[in-house]
Design a protein around this motif. Sequence first.
Motif, PDB file in Angstrom:
ATOM      1  N   VAL A  98       0.576  -1.120   0.021  1.00  0.00           N
ATOM      2  CA  VAL A  98       0.054   0.060   0.013  1.00  0.00           C
ATOM      3  C   VAL A  98       0.798   1.233   0.061  1.00  0.00           C
ATOM      4  O   VAL A  98       0.230   2.386   0.384  1.00  0.00           O
ATOM      5  CB  VAL A  98      -0.920   0.017   1.303  1.00  0.00           C
ATOM      6  N   SER A  99       2.227   0.991  -0.124  1.00  0.00           N
ATOM      7  CA  SER A  99       3.014   2.393  -0.174  1.00  0.00           C
ATOM      8  C   SER A  99       2.889   3.322  -1.664  1.00  0.00           C
ATOM      9  O   SER A  99       2.987   4.263  -1.755  1.00  0.00           O
ATOM     10  CB  SER A  99       4.386   1.808  -0.013  1.00  0.00           C
ATOM     11  N   GLY A 100       2.416   2.190  -2.523  1.00  0.00           N
ATOM     12  CA  GLY A 100       2.443   3.112  -3.739  1.00  0.00           C
ATOM     13  C   GLY A 100       0.790   3.198  -4.000  1.00  0.00           C
ATOM     14  O   GLY A 100      -0.153   3.256  -3.283  1.00  0.00           O
ATOM     15  N   ARG A 101       0.382   2.704  -5.324  1.00  0.00           N
ATOM     16  CA  ARG A 101      -0.988   2.744  -5.983  1.00  0.00           C
ATOM     17  C   ARG A 101      -1.733   1.261  -5.263  1.00  0.00           C
ATOM     18  O   ARG A 101      -1.020   0.432  -5.342  1.00  0.00           O
ATOM     19  CB  ARG A 101      -0.834   2.636  -7.416  1.00  0.00           C
ATOM     20  N   VAL A 102      -2.603   1.668  -4.479  1.00  0.00           N
ATOM     21  CA  VAL A 102      -3.428   0.645  -3.969  1.00  0.00           C
ATOM     22  C   VAL A 102      -4.306  -0.355  -5.170  1.00  0.00           C
ATOM     23  O   VAL A 102      -5.448   0.430  -5.709  1.00  0.00           O
ATOM     24  CB  VAL A 102      -4.257   0.923  -2.909  1.00  0.00           C
ATOM     25  N   ASP A 103      -4.257  -1.533  -5.045  1.00  0.00           N
ATOM     26  CA  ASP A 103      -5.291  -2.342  -5.844  1.00  0.00           C
ATOM     27  C   ASP A 103      -5.760  -3.357  -4.804  1.00  0.00           C
ATOM     28  O   ASP A 103      -4.924  -4.201  -4.376  1.00  0.00           O
ATOM     29  CB  ASP A 103      -4.321  -2.896  -7.016  1.00  0.00           C
ATOM     30  N   LEU A 104      -6.846  -3.448  -4.445  1.00  0.00           N
ATOM     31  CA  LEU A 104      -7.401  -4.300  -3.500  1.00  0.00           C
ATOM     32  C   LEU A 104      -7.467  -5.590  -3.844  1.00  0.00           C
ATOM     33  O   LEU A 104      -7.165  -6.559  -2.949  1.00  0.00           O
ATOM     34  CB  LEU A 104      -8.845  -3.886  -2.978  1.00  0.00           C
ATOM     35  N   ASP A 105      -7.561  -6.024  -5.166  1.00  0.00           N
ATOM     36  CA  ASP A 105      -7.664  -7.446  -5.590  1.00  0.00           C
ATOM     37  C   ASP A 105      -6.092  -8.049  -5.497  1.00  0.00           C
ATOM     38  O   ASP A 105      -6.168  -8.828  -4.808  1.00  0.00           O
ATOM     39  CB  ASP A 105      -8.064  -7.343  -6.891  1.00  0.00           C
ATOM     40  N   THR A 106      -4.979  -6.973  -5.761  1.00  0.00           N
ATOM     41  CA  THR A 106      -3.863  -7.718  -5.539  1.00  0.00           C
ATOM     42  C   THR A 106      -3.303  -7.750  -4.219  1.00  0.00           C
ATOM     43  O   THR A 106      -2.637  -8.595  -3.928  1.00  0.00           O
ATOM     44  CB  THR A 106      -2.709  -6.551  -6.246  1.00  0.00           C
TER      45      THR A 106
END
Length: 130
Positions: A98-106
């Motif tokens: 979550v330090s960069g762009r957050v992708d909840l699926d990933t």
Amino acid sequence: VDLPGCMYAAIIVASISTDGRQVTWARAGAMPPIVTGPNARVLDGCGSPPLGVARCAEDETCEVDIDGGEGVLFFTDGLVERRGEIVDDGLARIIDQVSGRVDLDTLVEVANPEGIQNDDIAVVWWRSDD
């Protein structure tokens, strides 16, 4: 209380300011929230034992101001706990995601590769406007 075998409960309650820049929360037995974005970090504090473990008391609340592009991630322990591993390792794994762009699926895939997790995973993410 009415569920057979259920004597305790974890809970987190949060409030978001009308401008979306301040998040206030209190938790009992729940995992600490995480700030997402460039300065990702665990917001450890304002925690008390799960409901049902001790007498209810007035517990403190915590608040965090979030900058544009940051967010706050609330989640159940299934996101970070793995058998044979300390919770700090799981928290570090999530912080890295979550330090960069957050992708909840990933995020969930990283937490639960190949469906190995046998605990529930629930995630709620609040992000401020950029």
